[in-house]
Motif scaffolding. Sequence first.
Motif, PDB file in Angstrom:
ATOM      1  N   VAL A  54      97.015  55.217  35.054  1.00 19.71           N
ATOM      2  CA  VAL A  54      96.094  54.326  35.778  1.00 19.71           C
ATOM      3  C   VAL A  54      95.418  55.152  36.866  1.00 19.71           C
ATOM      4  N   ILE A  55      94.135  55.409  36.686  1.00 18.59           N
ATOM      5  CA  ILE A  55      93.373  56.238  37.623  1.00 18.59           C
ATOM      6  C   ILE A  55      92.261  55.383  38.207  1.00 18.59           C
ATOM      7  N   TRP A  56      92.368  55.105  39.502  1.00 19.60           N
ATOM      8  CA  TRP A  56      91.321  54.315  40.182  1.00 19.60           C
ATOM      9  C   TRP A  56      91.114  52.980  39.475  1.00 19.60           C
ATOM     10  N   GLU A  57      92.217  52.376  39.104  1.00 14.45           N
ATOM     11  CA  GLU A  57      92.205  51.074  38.449  1.00 14.45           C
ATOM     12  C   GLU A  57      91.683  51.122  37.006  1.00 14.45           C
ATOM     13  N   PHE A  58      91.476  52.335  36.474  1.00 14.66           N
ATOM     14  CA  PHE A  58      91.067  52.489  35.080  1.00 14.66           C
ATOM     15  C   PHE A  58      92.269  52.942  34.241  1.00 14.66           C
ATOM     16  N   GLN A  59      92.457  52.319  33.099  1.00  9.08           N
ATOM     17  CA  GLN A  59      93.571  52.636  32.207  1.00  9.08           C
ATOM     18  C   GLN A  59      93.161  53.783  31.285  1.00  9.08           C
ATOM     19  N   LYS A  60      93.960  54.852  31.287  1.00  9.62           N
ATOM     20  CA  LYS A  60      93.685  56.015  30.416  1.00  9.62           C
ATOM     21  C   LYS A  60      94.792  56.097  29.365  1.00  9.62           C
ATOM     22  N   ASN A  61      94.419  55.833  28.088  1.00 10.35           N
ATOM     23  CA  ASN A  61      95.385  55.841  26.986  1.00 10.35           C
ATOM     24  C   ASN A  61      95.005  56.828  25.890  1.00 10.35           C
ATOM     25  N   GLN A  62      94.078  57.745  26.164  1.00 10.58           N
ATOM     26  CA  GLN A  62      93.635  58.675  25.130  1.00 10.58           C
ATOM     27  C   GLN A  62      93.306  60.022  25.747  1.00 10.58           C
ATOM     28  N   ILE A  63      93.594  61.084  24.969  1.00  9.38           N
ATOM     29  CA  ILE A  63      93.276  62.443  25.385  1.00  9.38           C
ATOM     30  C   ILE A  63      91.952  62.832  24.742  1.00  9.38           C
ATOM     31  N   TYR A  64      90.984  63.188  25.572  1.00 12.74           N
ATOM     32  CA  TYR A  64      89.658  63.519  25.063  1.00 12.74           C
ATOM     33  C   TYR A  64      89.431  65.031  24.964  1.00 12.74           C
ATOM     34  N   THR A  65      90.393  65.825  25.422  1.00 17.95           N
ATOM     35  CA  THR A  65      90.205  67.273  25.457  1.00 17.95           C
ATOM     36  C   THR A  65      90.252  67.862  24.046  1.00 17.95           C
ATOM     37  N   ARG A  66      89.311  68.758  23.751  1.00 22.47           N
ATOM     38  CA  ARG A  66      89.245  69.476  22.463  1.00 22.47           C
ATOM     39  C   ARG A  66      89.397  70.960  22.746  1.00 22.47           C
TER      40      ARG A  66
END
Length: 479
Positions: free
Chosen positions: A82-94
């Motif tokens: 949870v970053i700044w009230e945003f939910q992060k559930n995926q890795i976007y790095t390639r």
Amino acid sequence: MRIGLRLLLGFFLVLGLALFVVLRIFLEEVKPGTRLAMEDSLVDTAYALAQLAAPEMKAGTIAVGGFAKAMTALPSQQPRAVIWEFQKNQIYTRITITDARGLVVYDSQGKDIGKDHSRWNDVLKTLRGEYGARSSAESPADTERTVMHVAAPIRDGDRIIGVLTVSRPNQTLEPYIQRSRDRILRWSWGLLGFSLVIGLLFTWWMASSLSRLRAYANAVARGERAELPRMGRLSGNTEFTDLAQAVERMRLKLEDKAYVENYVHTLTHELKSPLAGIRGAAELLQEPLPEAERERFAANIQRQTERLQQLIDRLLALADVEQMRGLGAVDPVDLAVLTRELLQASEPRLRLKALRVVNEQGQGGVVRGNRFLIAQALQNLLDNAIDFSPPGGALTLRLTHEDGSLMWSVRDQGPGIPDYALNRIFDRFYSLPRSDTQDRSSGLGLCLVKEVSELHGGEVRVENVSDPTGCMAVLCLPH
């Protein structure tokens, strides 16, 4: 345009321009600033992963080794952050790895294996020993969605044997950029609203202070009784207070000078007649005269002396009232009770002229003011009514309520006021001859009544009435 509006417009012009410039700079710097922060973190990530990939790159097993297996499983991870009230559930790095020729030997997404990336800046510059990075479109068909690529060299000693590139879509930063912009705009509108309140208060303070000073100066110029305006706590010891005090000092000096000149002139004029009468009677008394003549001239001297005394006393009383700028201590004054006291004191004069008094004042006529001054005003009106009433006539006194004020009135059955005198009866030293003796008064009584009424925030009027013929004086005071 009023000065208050000018101040407000000027204030908001400066504020709006400053806010526009600052807000524009902030909004324009949010997006590049966020992307610079992401690029900085990608640099660290690329160099860390390049160190981890170096052993398998040397061994030629980078495509099938443990590093490749670990990185291939990366997109399936769910951080649940949870970053700044945003939910992060995926890795976007390639992650992509190219050899020393720029050919892709590993791709965490398996898309570009075998392709030549040597012409891209991230690979080209890194192979040259420079810092390599680029931001390019995800696909030729969608130029709006871009990807940040940051590369790090994979070394075998001092020799560069490959390039590891970490990439991430810039679109993933949009929620954070938008949040920052929204917060900046929200705080900017809040600042603008707060500044509006401050500007309005500041403008109101200056405009109201100037307005009070202007109203005071205009009232002084019209010759009205005016109190020095209070600037209030917000003004403090500012230029407004100094200006108000300077105007007051100027008014006092000018009024004192004009007051003395006016009174010396009018008093000199009014003293001529009784002094001439006294001097003439005194000269005649120095010659042999019959007793009757002697008594008549002596009585004339006494009468003129009493007129002088009355003139001086009323002039002093009027001067005291005119110099007042406001009432000090005020007390409840029952006009009905006060009128009965004045009638009782005037009973000998009423009996002498056989006047009948109709007192219809009743009860409940209470005002707040200076009892002594109000008594003087009512006594003057009552004395005039007695003087101008014919013998055997009637005086009618009433006390009525009207629009929050008390209307005290006395009505006589005398001849009334001549038309030529209606506009002059309140002038200083102007008087009409009494019906019985043809003597004139000091001409200061109604002037004193007018000053007392204005001092109490009221008014006085004298008008002719009919059926029966007579005159009615009305003193109106705030209830």
